[in-house]
Design a protein around this motif. Structure first.
Motif, PDB file in Angstrom:
ATOM      1  N   ALA A   1       0.801  -1.224   0.000  1.00 42.70           N
ATOM      2  CA  ALA A   1       0.000   0.000   0.000  1.00 42.70           C
ATOM      3  C   ALA A   1       0.832   1.272   0.000  1.00 42.70           C
ATOM      4  O   ALA A   1       0.283   2.367  -0.163  1.00 42.70           O
ATOM      5  CB  ALA A   1      -0.941   0.010   1.198  1.00 42.70           C
ATOM      6  N   SER A   2       2.131   1.167   0.178  1.00 46.02           N
ATOM      7  CA  SER A   2       2.991   2.351   0.186  1.00 46.02           C
ATOM      8  C   SER A   2       2.934   3.040  -1.171  1.00 46.02           C
ATOM      9  O   SER A   2       3.193   2.424  -2.203  1.00 46.02           O
ATOM     10  CB  SER A   2       4.437   1.942   0.504  1.00 46.02           C
ATOM     11  N   ILE A   3       2.604   4.334  -1.185  1.00 42.70           N
ATOM     12  CA  ILE A   3       2.496   5.036  -2.459  1.00 42.70           C
ATOM     13  C   ILE A   3       3.838   5.105  -3.161  1.00 42.70           C
ATOM     14  O   ILE A   3       3.932   4.965  -4.384  1.00 42.70           O
ATOM     15  CB  ILE A   3       1.883   6.437  -2.276  1.00 42.70           C
ATOM     16  N   CYS A   4       4.914   5.302  -2.398  1.00 39.16           N
ATOM     17  CA  CYS A   4       6.244   5.346  -3.011  1.00 39.16           C
ATOM     18  C   CYS A   4       6.599   3.983  -3.611  1.00 39.16           C
ATOM     19  O   CYS A   4       7.209   3.910  -4.687  1.00 39.16           O
ATOM     20  CB  CYS A   4       7.284   5.768  -1.980  1.00 39.16           C
TER      21      CYS A   4
ATOM     22  N   ALA B   1      15.170   3.884   7.089  1.00 38.91           N
ATOM     23  CA  ALA B   1      14.098   2.974   7.502  1.00 38.91           C
ATOM     24  C   ALA B   1      12.771   3.302   6.829  1.00 38.91           C
ATOM     25  O   ALA B   1      11.724   3.400   7.473  1.00 38.91           O
ATOM     26  CB  ALA B   1      13.938   2.966   9.023  1.00 38.91           C
ATOM     27  N   VAL B   2      12.832   3.484   5.515  1.00 40.79           N
ATOM     28  CA  VAL B   2      11.622   3.730   4.732  1.00 40.79           C
ATOM     29  C   VAL B   2      11.625   2.778   3.541  1.00 40.79           C
ATOM     30  O   VAL B   2      12.644   2.188   3.195  1.00 40.79           O
ATOM     31  CB  VAL B   2      11.547   5.190   4.235  1.00 40.79           C
ATOM     32  N   VAL B   3      10.468   2.628   2.911  1.00 38.97           N
ATOM     33  CA  VAL B   3      10.366   1.841   1.677  1.00 38.97           C
ATOM     34  C   VAL B   3      10.041   2.797   0.533  1.00 38.97           C
ATOM     35  O   VAL B   3       9.455   3.860   0.763  1.00 38.97           O
ATOM     36  CB  VAL B   3       9.280   0.747   1.793  1.00 38.97           C
ATOM     37  N   PRO B   4      10.446   2.421  -0.689  1.00 34.97           N
ATOM     38  CA  PRO B   4      11.075   1.161  -1.092  1.00 34.97           C
ATOM     39  C   PRO B   4      12.599   1.251  -1.065  1.00 34.97           C
ATOM     40  O   PRO B   4      13.173   2.337  -0.968  1.00 34.97           O
ATOM     41  CB  PRO B   4      10.583   1.003  -2.537  1.00 34.97           C
TER      42      PRO B   4
ATOM     43  N   THR C   1      12.737   6.912  -3.868  1.00 32.54           N
ATOM     44  CA  THR C   1      11.925   6.509  -5.020  1.00 32.54           C
ATOM     45  C   THR C   1      12.406   7.139  -6.321  1.00 32.54           C
ATOM     46  O   THR C   1      12.474   6.473  -7.359  1.00 32.54           O
ATOM     47  CB  THR C   1      10.454   6.880  -4.770  1.00 32.54           C
ATOM     48  N   ILE C   2      12.737   8.413  -6.282  1.00 31.70           N
ATOM     49  CA  ILE C   2      13.207   9.072  -7.505  1.00 31.70           C
ATOM     50  C   ILE C   2      14.512   8.459  -7.975  1.00 31.70           C
ATOM     51  O   ILE C   2      14.717   8.227  -9.175  1.00 31.70           O
ATOM     52  CB  ILE C   2      13.341  10.593  -7.286  1.00 31.70           C
ATOM     53  N   ASN C   3      15.413   8.159  -7.044  1.00 26.61           N
ATOM     54  CA  ASN C   3      16.668   7.501  -7.424  1.00 26.61           C
ATOM     55  C   ASN C   3      16.401   6.136  -8.065  1.00 26.61           C
ATOM     56  O   ASN C   3      17.074   5.744  -9.026  1.00 26.61           O
ATOM     57  CB  ASN C   3      17.569   7.333  -6.210  1.00 26.61           C
ATOM     58  N   ILE C   4      15.431   5.415  -7.519  1.00 30.24           N
ATOM     59  CA  ILE C   4      15.128   4.076  -8.034  1.00 30.24           C
ATOM     60  C   ILE C   4      14.623   4.150  -9.470  1.00 30.24           C
ATOM     61  O   ILE C   4      15.079   3.402 -10.340  1.00 30.24           O
ATOM     62  CB  ILE C   4      14.107   3.367  -7.124  1.00 30.24           C
ATOM     63  N   VAL C   5      13.684   5.063  -9.740  1.00 29.31           N
ATOM     64  CA  VAL C   5      13.146   5.111 -11.099  1.00 29.31           C
ATOM     65  C   VAL C   5      14.179   5.652 -12.081  1.00 29.31           C
ATOM     66  O   VAL C   5      14.222   5.236 -13.250  1.00 29.31           O
ATOM     67  CB  VAL C   5      11.831   5.923 -11.165  1.00 29.31           C
TER      68      VAL C   5
ATOM     69  N   ALA D   1       0.084   6.495  -9.521  1.00 26.87           N
ATOM     70  CA  ALA D   1       0.024   6.084  -8.114  1.00 26.87           C
ATOM     71  C   ALA D   1      -0.612   7.166  -7.251  1.00 26.87           C
ATOM     72  O   ALA D   1      -1.390   6.879  -6.334  1.00 26.87           O
ATOM     73  CB  ALA D   1       1.425   5.748  -7.609  1.00 26.87           C
ATOM     74  N   ALA D   2      -0.291   8.426  -7.549  1.00 26.30           N
ATOM     75  CA  ALA D   2      -0.860   9.522  -6.777  1.00 26.30           C
ATOM     76  C   ALA D   2      -2.371   9.622  -6.980  1.00 26.30           C
ATOM     77  O   ALA D   2      -3.135   9.758  -6.016  1.00 26.30           O
ATOM     78  CB  ALA D   2      -0.189  10.838  -7.159  1.00 26.30           C
ATOM     79  N   LEU D   3      -2.815   9.551  -8.223  1.00 27.46           N
ATOM     80  CA  LEU D   3      -4.253   9.637  -8.492  1.00 27.46           C
ATOM     81  C   LEU D   3      -5.005   8.464  -7.880  1.00 27.46           C
ATOM     82  O   LEU D   3      -6.131   8.626  -7.381  1.00 27.46           O
ATOM     83  CB  LEU D   3      -4.493   9.705  -9.996  1.00 27.46           C
ATOM     84  N   ALA D   4      -4.390   7.288  -7.894  1.00 28.61           N
ATOM     85  CA  ALA D   4      -5.018   6.137  -7.248  1.00 28.61           C
ATOM     86  C   ALA D   4      -5.183   6.386  -5.757  1.00 28.61           C
ATOM     87  O   ALA D   4      -6.229   6.060  -5.167  1.00 28.61           O
ATOM     88  CB  ALA D   4      -4.180   4.881  -7.497  1.00 28.61           C
ATOM     89  N   ARG D   5      -4.147   6.971  -5.128  1.00 27.82           N
ATOM     90  CA  ARG D   5      -4.252   7.278  -3.699  1.00 27.82           C
ATOM     91  C   ARG D   5      -5.307   8.342  -3.454  1.00 27.82           C
ATOM     92  O   ARG D   5      -6.088   8.239  -2.489  1.00 27.82           O
ATOM     93  CB  ARG D   5      -2.886   7.734  -3.176  1.00 27.82           C
TER      94      ARG D   5
END
Length: 245
Positions: free
Chosen positions: A11-14, A54-57, A69-73, A199-203
C-alpha cells in the motif's frame, strides 16, 4: 542476470510508484514485503542496514543498493528497454508529485474530536519503547519520534490541513492542464512522471478526492493509465478503506 529485489509494502504510495516504473521499464525484479504497518519491520537491524532512513522502497541489485523513489526510477531508466525519460519537465514532475503530505490526506478523516490521531499517538508510544529497547538506534528513532510529534501537531490544526488539501488540489489542476493537449504528462510518450501520477491519483481516489478531476481530461487520462497492463502488474491500490493503509 543479477538478482534485482525491491523491498516494499503493497500500500505504500512510493512503493507503487517504483513498481510501476520497473514494470513499465520491463525490469525483471522480485518483491520482498517489508511490514511497515503491524510489525514495523522497517526498523529491524537487517533492513536499516540496507536503508538507514528505515523507509520503503529499497532496490537491491546484487551488491548495489538504491534508496529513494526518484533515485530508483532514474536507475531503472538508465537501463536498456523502453524510454521513460519523457520531456524536459519529467524530473520536476517527479519532485512535485512527491511533494504533497500524503500522511495528511490519509489521517485527516481519522481524528478524534480534539484533533488527535490515535494511530499517530500509538506509533509515538511504540517508537519510544523501541528507543528504550534499542539505544543503538537512538539517532534514527529520536528523529522519528520528533517527526511523529510534529505530525500530530499539524493534524490538530484544521487550517494547516486545508492548506495541504489546497496545494494537493492545485497539483491535480496542473495535471489536468498538462493532459489537455497531450496524451501523457510530459508529452506524447509514457514516462516516469506518469508512473508517479498514476500512483498519486489512485491514492487520491482512495481518499475520495477523485471528484477533483471528474469530467476533465484527467479523468480520461487516469482511465488510460488504469487500462495499461502495468497497473495490475504493479499492484496499484485504488480501492479499499483508509483504515487498511
Amino acid at each position: 542476470m543479477t538478482d534485482i529485489v525491491l523491498y516494499d509494502h503493497p500500500a505504500s504510495i512510493c512503493s507503487q510508484m517504483a513498481r510501476l516504473a520497473l514494470v513499465e521499464k520491463a525490469v525483471p525484479f522480485r518483491r520482498v514485503t517489508v511490514d511497515i504497518m503491524d510489525t514495523n519491520e522497517q526498523f529491524e537491524p537487517w533492513y536499516v542496514a540496507l536503508n538507514p532512513k528505515a523507509v520503503v522502497p529499497t532496490l537491491v541489485i546484487g551488491d548495489e543498493v538504491v534508496t529513494d523513489t526518484i533515485n530508483i526510477v532514474n536507475w531503472a531508466q538508465a537501463l536498456n528497454g523502453p524510454d521513460l525519460s519523457g520531456g524536459p519537465t519529467t524530473q520536476d514532475w517527479l519532485k512535485d508529485i512527491m511533494a504533497p503530505h500524503y500522511g495528511v490526506l490519509l489521517y485527516r478523516n481519522r481524528l478524534d474530536e480534539d484533533g488527535t490521531a490515535p494511530q499517530i499517538t500509538a506509533r509515538g508510544r511504540l517508537l519510544r519503547k523501541m528507543l528504550q529497547d534499542q539505544p543503538d538506534m537512538a539517532a534514527l528513532l529520536e528523529g522519528r519520534i520528533a517527526g511523529n510529534a510534529r505530525f500530530q501537531e499539524l493534524l490538530r490544526d484544521p487550517q494547516a490541513i486545508e492548506r495541504h488539501l489546497a496545494s494537493t488540489k492545485a497539483l491535480v489542476q496542473r495535471m489536468i492542464g498538462a493532459v489537455e493537449s497531450q496524451p501523457f504528462l510530459t508529452g506524447p510518450a509514457y514516462s516516469m512522471a506518469d508512473a508517479f501520477a498514476t500512483a498519486a491519483l489512485a491514492r487520491f481516489r482512495v481518499h475520495q478526492l477523485d471528484a477533483w478531476w471528474q469530467g476533465s481530461p484527467l479523468e480520461d487520462y487516469y482511465g488510460r493509465m488504469r487500462a495499461r497492463p502495468s497497473f495490475a502488474a504493479a499492484g496499484v491500490v485504488e480501492t479499499g478503506h483508509e483504515k487498511d493503509m
